[in-house]
Design a protein around this motif. Structure first.
Motif, short mmCIF file in Angstrom:
data_model
loop_
_atom_site.label_atom_id
_atom_site.label_comp_id
_atom_site.label_asym_id
_atom_site.label_seq_id
_atom_site.Cartn_x
_atom_site.Cartn_y
_atom_site.Cartn_z
N LYS A 1 5.67 -17.43 -39.38
CA LYS A 1 5.83 -16.07 -40.24
C LYS A 1 7.20 -16.22 -40.81
CE LYS A 1 5.13 -11.99 -41.28
NZ LYS A 1 4.22 -11.60 -42.29
N SER B 1 15.89 -5.92 -41.20
CA SER B 1 14.98 -6.83 -41.86
C SER B 1 15.37 -7.65 -43.25
CB SER B 1 13.51 -6.08 -42.25
OG SER B 1 12.70 -6.98 -42.80
N GLU C 1 14.52 -9.99 -45.14
CA GLU C 1 13.67 -10.33 -46.00
C GLU C 1 13.28 -9.14 -47.01
OE1 GLU C 1 11.13 -10.13 -42.19
OE2 GLU C 1 13.31 -10.60 -42.82
N SER D 1 7.22 -15.94 -45.07
CA SER D 1 8.14 -14.73 -45.50
C SER D 1 8.96 -15.22 -46.59
CB SER D 1 8.64 -13.97 -44.47
OG SER D 1 7.85 -13.40 -43.71
#
Length: 335
Positions: free
Chosen positions: A96, A65, A67, A100
């Motif tokens: 999304k 992930s 982010e 983000s």
């Protein structure tokens, strides 16, 4: 400093691409802490950006992930650009992704770069578990890129109703497309994105992909001219002998882990063909990975830079351990 008294690295825009490797049996926690240290040191050494990758269900890598890791590193650095290398868009809703990274851009104004990719990022079972039919999703990538572009330009509608990716940062984020072939370059050109050629993953030299990108580039609200970056794998050491030895150690470890050899032996393979295949693998490794003293590595990087017409380099150094990884990045920046 080179023997000529000129700082070679000052002529280039250097960045880090961190795969977040779990080296020498490190835990995920230890690997992530080493990524924080790498970003902090890179900022001190003059690197302009820190990017991190996305991989799924790979035991040797600890970043699924980008982010989340970027949010953590952003709080522990001050000026270095922060980016994804890459968010694998076929798996996700464009809304999304836009939300983000706009959140990150609002937290760290002027520092966020959204790198996009179209690879699966993992094995077939992990890919299916993540988003279902990957091939179906990747076939719709042009539509996803169009939607993401519209969201980042605040002109997206769903069923004729405006939808906004919030929060809206005061300073827009920078968008790049990563790839190893002409298709990714054409996407980057079509949507007015920057293009990152992944030399360290490709058997091609990038010339054709970069040419197609520049020739086909369509300006966008946030990028008026084509911009190219190249991702390269390097390992610097004080001596050539050390660098080659360490690189051999890394290659041996990868092959021992089954990552560069067929899982099922070919019943027709002979000792001669095995040797030939190994020679080809070693030649490919030399094309994708540069090892040596800082001046030797810079000689190779300057050739890449001249060939692709860019001074932006995104550097991957995946080992062999965290100490020598840091040393390599430092030596490259100080040359």
């Amino acid at each position: 400093m080179s023997r000529l008294g000129v700082n070679i690295s000052a002529k280039y825009n250097l960045g880090v691409l961190d795969l977040v490797p779990r080296l020498e049996g490190a835990t995920a926690e230890q690997a992530l802490q080493q990524s924080v240290i790498l970003a902090q040191r890179a900022e001190t050494w003059g690197y302009s950006r820190y990017w991190t990758s996305e991989h799924h269900d790979m035991d040797e890598l600890a970043s699924a992930s980008p982010e989340v890791l970027l949010a953590h590193i952003g709080a522990r650095t001050s000026t270095i650009q922060l980016g994804s290398g890459a968010v694998l868009l076929p798996h996700y809703s464009p809304l999304k992704v836009a939300e983000s990274f706009r959140m990150l851009a609002a937290l760290y104004p002027g520092r966020i770069e959204l790198g996009l990719g179209r690879a699966p990022g993992g094995g077939p079972h992990a890919t299916m578990a993540l988003s279902g039919n990957y091939l179906q999703h990747v076939s719709k990538l042009p539509e996803s890129l169009a939607a993401l572009t519209e969201l980042l330009e605040d002109r997206y509608t769903y069923e004729e109703h405006p939808v906004t990716a919030r929060p809206i940062p005061e300073l827009p984020l920078s968008v790049w497309m990563l790839g190893t072939n002409v298709k990714s370059a054409e996407f980057a050109a079509r949507f007015g994105m920057g293009y990152v050629f992944g030399q360290f993953m490709s058997d091609a030299d990038g010339t054709e992909a970069v040419r197609r990108y520049r020739e086909g580039f369509i300006p966008s609200p946030h990028r008026k001219e084509p911009e190219v970056m190249v991702a390269v794998s390097i390992l610097c050491a004080e001596t050539e002998e050390e660098a080659l030895s360490w690189s051999h150690e890394m290659t041996k470890n990868r092959r021992a882990g089954g990552k560069e050899v067929p899982t099922q032996p070919d019943p027709h393979t002979t000792p001669d063909t095995k040797a030939h295949n190994l020679d080809n693998a070693n030649e490919t490794e030399a094309q994708r990975h540069y090892a040596g003293t800082p001046l030797q590595v810079w000689e190779k990087l300057q050739q890449v830079s001249d060939r692709l017409g860019t001074n932006r380099l995104l550097v991957v150094t995946a080992g062999p351990d965290y100490g020598r990884r840091l040393s390599s990045y430092r030596l490259l920046a100080e040359a």
